[in-house]
Scaffold this active site. Structure first.
Site, short mmCIF file in Angstrom:
data_model
loop_
_atom_site.label_atom_id
_atom_site.label_comp_id
_atom_site.label_asym_id
_atom_site.label_seq_id
_atom_site.Cartn_x
_atom_site.Cartn_y
_atom_site.Cartn_z
N GLY A 1 0.83 -1.20 0.00
CA GLY A 1 0.00 0.00 0.00
C GLY A 1 0.86 1.25 0.00
N SER A 2 0.37 2.29 0.64
CA SER A 2 0.98 3.62 0.49
C SER A 2 2.34 3.77 1.16
CB SER A 2 0.03 4.68 1.05
OG SER A 2 -1.14 4.75 0.25
N THR A 3 2.74 2.85 2.07
CA THR A 3 4.09 2.96 2.62
C THR A 3 5.14 2.80 1.52
OG1 THR A 3 4.03 0.60 3.19
CG2 THR A 3 3.45 2.18 4.94
#
Length: 642
Positions: A293-295
């Protein structure tokens, strides 16, 4: 018929030759036995007379970086049988079988077997004190209790997956116990002496004693304090969200030293047989693979800044989606963020903005950076069970795959890979190899006999780019989606992550892995923390679920490490849409009566402990600011301390 003299002489000559040949053969055989086989036969004869008692060495302890014991040894009794001294083997076996809860026939065969070793009595190795007392009370001839050791874990389940456990013979089976078994196990000693058939020492015989050599003590990079903070947050996440599992890692980004690591479900190492094998065999922070995801956007940001294809101050318009090869890739905010800068793209975790970064890089450069940051390959951490993760084959990467990869979808990574990659992005650009075993010391003299040094794998981005990444991620926490990780007085940077789970190649409705990775201080990182919750039974956003846990671990860790607070960070921007309120500055209530406190600070979120007239202590300290929802604990007593 007379035999001629010639015939007689010939027969005598033949007999003489045969006799000489047989005599020579006998002499040759005697010489061979005496000179060639003699030492071996003498040793075999001695072995028939010799008795040998083995002494087990103490297995090396495992300690944290400050010398606090994580694994040590405790003495336990083991049953030893001397067959020649048994008066009634059958009756002895019957009585032992009852105490050991083993089949009588199996015990009988064990205690009457010649040349048996101490561990062949079923159920007789490392018995409980209660069983040892019962055996001792029987006073059975030929049955003795010998000293033995087993592993003891003073902190229970703490760091169980890292430490691992040993088998009945103190051999390492999992975790560090298995990896470094040659260093930890030591060398057996023994005492040998000549004896008769009944095991009695023969007079005039000489004893030979070889002392055991204890295993080396192993010091880890783990910090017991930081590890305890991680364990606390893992337990709280399990209670609050009932997830499928939850994991966390803390690391020094400059060296690659693992400061803490854990996951749930967990197990008690010395009782591992009571748990399913998938619990103790899977160290989730290095084994689990999933879409980040966004990490993962930190990698895209670092690559774009390093290549100069994006400027944090340039403008960008987000309508809520971006069209790529006829397909709409949407932002998490359906209506879009509208006009924003690239810094705000990072703060808002805006997918279309990161797709644009990926397009400017193009697939060859983006995937080159992804590999340079260590994805798609093991980090080499000294733990068992690390996975590789999975990346798109570059030949199969089209415009859509390039876009989804840019914001962390379509790739599979491990938590330890993300830790190493983010550390490289914020530590000046150096990809460091994570490690747990710090040094080995002699268990008697405590002299250092071996040490692991930090290993730089490669330089991925420039120090100047790394500084820009740190600034952008600090802004994410102060003014963006990571604001739940903000700590008053500490400069914290970080990034949220929310990824839909994949099973059998398809996304699962309503199931997410939410995560947050944070570090502090933002301008000179001392610690980076990753926290992920798999399928929480609550609102699934990394900034709401995982960020508070990272905040708690970082704040406790910085105080534990003695890092002073400062006031030069990016000020926090309140998100009024979420109903956020300004932080509350804690007043000094020590010395005041409870009546004064109740009338003066009636709006404060107080939690009262103890009994008495005066406030004798408070937490947090005066002057500290707490966010809305925080608590102030005061302790009452009758006397004020000087």
């Amino acid at each position: 018929m007379r035999v001629s003299n010639a015939t007689v002489r010939r027969r005598i000559f033949v007999a003489l030759i045969i006799g000489i040949v047989m005599y020579c053969a006998l002499i040759t055989r005697l010489g061979y036995v005496q000179l060639i086989e003699g030492p071996k036969l003498a040793q075999m004869a001695d072995n028939l007379l010799d008795r040998e008692i083995k002494f087990k060495p103490n297995r090396g302890r495992i300690l944290d970086r400050e010398g606090n014991e994580l694994v040590t040894n405790v003495s336990v009794p083991t049953i030893v049988a001397v067959p020649a001294q048994l008066k009634d083997p059958r009756e002895t076996a019957k009585k032992l079988a009852v105490i050991l809860e083993q089949p009588e026939e199996a015990v009988f065969k064990a205690i009457t077997k010649k040349g048996m070793s101490n561990d062949q009595i079923p159920g007789g190795k490392k018995i409980s004190p209660e069983k040892a007392k019962k055996v001792q009370e029987l006073n059975l001839p030929g049955i003795y209790l010998a000293g033995d050791t087993k592993r003891f874990y003073p902190n229970g389940t703490m760091a169980a997956h890292i430490l691992g456990f040993t088998g009945i013979d103190n051999q390492g089976l999992t975790g560090l116990e298995r990896i470094y078994d040659p260093f930890l196990k030591g060398t057996e000693g023994h005492i040998s002496f000549p004896s008769d058939a009944k095991g009695r020492v023969m007079p005039g015989g000489s004893e030979e004693y070889v002392a055991p050599v204890n295993g080396m003590d192993m010091y880890l990079t783990l910090d017991s304090g930081i590890q305890s903070f991680i364990e606390r947050e893992l337990d709280q996440a399990v209670v609050a969200y009932q997830p499928d599992d939850v994991l966390a890692i803390a690391m020094n980004p400059k060296t690659g030293e693992i400061l803490g690591m854990g996951s749930r479900p967990t197990f008690q190492p010395d009782q591992y047989r009571d748990y399913p094998s998938e619990v103790y065999n899977r160290n989730l922070p290095i084994w689990k693979t999933y879409e980040p995801g966004s990490t993962f956007k930190i990698v895209t940001l670092a690559a774009a800044l390093n290549e100069g294809v994006v400027n944090l101050n340039e403008g960008f318009y987000d309508p809520g989606y971006i069209t790529v090869a006829g397909k709409r890739l949407r932002c998490w905010k359906r209506q879009g963020h509208g006009q924003e800068t690239m810094l705000e793209v990072v703060e808002n975790s805006c997918n279309p903005g990161f797709v644009t970064m990926g397009q400017r890089l193009q697939k060859e450069r983006l995937f080159d950076y992804i590999k340079k940051f260590g994805f798609g390959q093991k980090t080499g951490v000294d733990l068992i069970g690390e996975e590789n993760g999975l990346l798109f084959n570059l030949n199969r990467v089209g415009p859509v795959e390039l876009g989804t990869t840019s914001f962390g979808q379509g790739v599979s990574v491990t938590p330890i890979q993300q830790m190493a990659a983010v550390s490289a992005a914020i530590n000046g650009g150096k990809l460091m190899k994570p490690y747990v075993a710090k040094e080995w010391r002699d268990s008697v003299t405590h002299d250092v006999v071996g040490r692991t040094l930090p290993t730089e794998v490669r330089q991925v981005i420039t120090p100047e780019t790394s500084a820009k990444v740190r600034y952008a991620l600090e802004s994410v926490v102060a003014q963006g989606t990571g604001n739940k990780a903000y700590i008053e007085g500490y400069r914290v940077g970080g990034k949220t992550g929310t990824a839909q789970k994949v099973k059998d190649g398809r996304y699962m409705d309503g199931e997410y892995i939410v995560s947050f990775i944070g570090f502090a201080p933002a301008d000179d990182p001392q610690i980076v923390v990753y926290f992920a919750v798999d399928n929480p039974k609550a609102l699934a956003f990394g900034g709401l679920i995982a960020a508070p846990s990272v905040r708690s671990i970082i704040e406790s860790s910085l105080q534990h490490l003695g890092v002073p607070k400062r006031k030069d960070g990016i000020p926090k921007e309140l998100n009024k849409a979420l109903g956020e309120k300004s932080p509350i500055e804690v007043p000094n209530m020590v010395g005041q009566t409870m009546q004064d406190v109740a009338t003066t600070y009636e709006t404060l979120p107080l939690v009262v402990s103890g009994k008495g007239k005066y406030v004798i202590q408070q937490s947090p300290a005066p002057g500290v600011k707490i966010d809305d929802g925080g608590k102030i604990r005061i302790y009452l007593g009758d006397k004020l301390s000087n």
